[in-house]
Design a protein around this motif. Structure first.
Motif, PDB file in Angstrom:
ATOM      1  N   GLU A 131      -1.829   6.032   2.387  1.00 29.80           N
ATOM      2  CA  GLU A 131      -2.840   5.261   3.109  1.00 29.80           C
ATOM      3  C   GLU A 131      -2.419   5.046   4.553  1.00 29.80           C
ATOM      4  OE1 GLU A 131      -5.869   4.209   2.490  1.00 29.80           O
ATOM      5  OE2 GLU A 131      -5.880   5.151   0.514  1.00 29.80           O
ATOM      6  N   ASN A 189     -12.293   5.974   3.564  1.00 35.97           N
ATOM      7  CA  ASN A 189     -12.023   7.262   2.930  1.00 35.97           C
ATOM      8  C   ASN A 189     -13.304   8.077   2.787  1.00 35.97           C
ATOM      9  OD1 ASN A 189      -9.268   6.832   2.677  1.00 35.97           O
ATOM     10  ND2 ASN A 189      -9.459   5.819   0.691  1.00 35.97           N
ATOM     11  N   ARG A 203     -10.680   0.264   2.626  1.00 34.92           N
ATOM     12  CA  ARG A 203     -10.150   1.620   2.564  1.00 34.92           C
ATOM     13  C   ARG A 203     -11.095   2.579   1.851  1.00 34.92           C
ATOM     14  NH1 ARG A 203      -7.136  -1.619  -0.709  1.00 34.92           N
ATOM     15  NH2 ARG A 203      -6.965  -1.106  -2.922  1.00 34.92           N
ATOM     16  N   MET A 233       0.833  -1.194   0.000  1.00 37.59           N
ATOM     17  CA  MET A 233       0.000   0.000   0.000  1.00 37.59           C
ATOM     18  C   MET A 233       0.871   1.248   0.000  1.00 37.59           C
ATOM     19  SD  MET A 233      -2.966  -1.269  -0.110  1.00 37.59           S
ATOM     20  CE  MET A 233      -3.850   0.275   0.043  1.00 37.59           C
ATOM     21  N   LYS A 276      -3.167   8.252   6.320  1.00 27.56           N
ATOM     22  CA  LYS A 276      -4.604   8.394   6.558  1.00 27.56           C
ATOM     23  C   LYS A 276      -5.037   7.541   7.742  1.00 27.56           C
ATOM     24  CE  LYS A 276      -6.036   9.398   1.789  1.00 27.56           C
ATOM     25  NZ  LYS A 276      -6.813   8.885   0.618  1.00 27.56           N
ATOM     26  N   PHE A 277      -4.557   6.291   7.774  1.00 28.06           N
ATOM     27  CA  PHE A 277      -4.894   5.388   8.879  1.00 28.06           C
ATOM     28  C   PHE A 277      -4.413   5.961  10.213  1.00 28.06           C
ATOM     29  CE2 PHE A 277      -3.246   2.075  11.718  1.00 28.06           C
ATOM     30  CZ  PHE A 277      -4.399   1.343  11.967  1.00 28.06           C
ATOM     31  N   TRP A 279      -8.468  -1.820   7.567  1.00 27.00           N
ATOM     32  CA  TRP A 279      -8.455  -0.551   6.822  1.00 27.00           C
ATOM     33  C   TRP A 279      -8.122  -0.797   5.349  1.00 27.00           C
ATOM     34  CZ3 TRP A 279      -9.016   4.672   8.329  1.00 27.00           C
ATOM     35  CH2 TRP A 279      -8.616   5.602   7.383  1.00 27.00           C
ATOM     36  N   ILE A 280      -7.141  -1.656   5.103  1.00 31.74           N
ATOM     37  CA  ILE A 280      -6.740  -1.947   3.728  1.00 31.74           C
ATOM     38  C   ILE A 280      -7.873  -2.611   2.958  1.00 31.74           C
ATOM     39  CG2 ILE A 280      -5.147  -3.331   2.333  1.00 31.74           C
ATOM     40  CD1 ILE A 280      -3.038  -2.873   4.524  1.00 31.74           C
TER      41      ILE A 280
END
Length: 217
Positions: A148, A187, A183, A144, A151-152, A179-180
């Motif tokens: 990202e 978002n 995502r 990733m 953001k996490f 989260w992945i």
């Protein structure tokens, strides 16, 4: 490596990538490696430089390199220890007799060092909140982009590392994997939160532009 003049930055970077894989394999030999993965971890972009660096590490005695000619089987790497204080194997056998207090204390120190190395080198620190660098390493190993990971980290940093806004987080790696997988939904949640904050602020559109200020109060 400090006393070896022939060591280049490529060799150091490659050796650290191999050491990470050896660490994840609980320091068992040999370790099977994939070229694309080790090149990504060591930040080496050229295949020729990668293969030449492996051979140089083998020639200098830092590793034992057994290349694979098969596309379906990785090359084998044997790592060595360089502890000059005492002679020992990579995986020392356990003696049947009781160890002295000094030996026991040294064993505990070595165990603590290995645990710290495992946490730092693999980027999987157990503490919550985790370090941003650890989160970035984990997301990178999952393929990733770093944005990202940011953001996490920023999302859970803003809500006190709570899952669902209620429960205290116990495993940030599990939350990162979730989260992945989701995502896009996360978002959208971040965008909606930003929209709500903007909508709560007074805007010029809500003001009465036709008010007569000549009228007495």
């Amino acid at each position: 490596m400090d006393n070896e003049d022939r060591v280049t930055p490529y060799l150091i970077s490659l050796y650290m990538a191999l050491f990470r894989r050896w660490n994840e394999n609980f320091f068992n030999n040999p370790i099977s490696i994939a070229r694309c993965e080790i090149m990504r971890l060591s930040k080496i972009g050229s295949t020729n430089t990668y293969i030449r660096s492996l051979r140089e590490l083998d020639h200098l005695g830092f590793i034992k390199y057994n290349p694979s000619r098969s596309k379906h089987r990785g090359s084998l790497i044997y790592m060595f220890t360089f502890d000059k204080t005492e002679e020992q194997d990579v995986r020392p056998y356990k003696n049947s007799y009781k160890t002295s207090s000094s030996q026991s204390g040294k064993k505990n120190e070595n165990q603590n060092f290995l645990e710290m190395s495992n946490s730092y080198l693999s980027g999987f620190g157990p503490d919550i909140p985790p370090m941003l660098q650890h989160v970035q390493i984990y997301f990178e190993e999952k393929g990733m982009p770093s944005i990202e990971a940011n953001k996490f980290f920023n999302y859970y940093e803003s809500n006190g590392w709570l899952v669902g806004g209620k429960s205290e987080m116990k495993d940030w790696k599990a939350a990162a994997r979730n989260w992945i997988l989701n995502r896009e939904r996360f978002n959208k949640r971040i965008k909606n939160t930003k929209k709500k904050k903007r909508s709560s602020k007074p805007s010029s559109t809500n003001l009465n532009q036709n008010k007569n200020y000549n009228t007495p109060l």
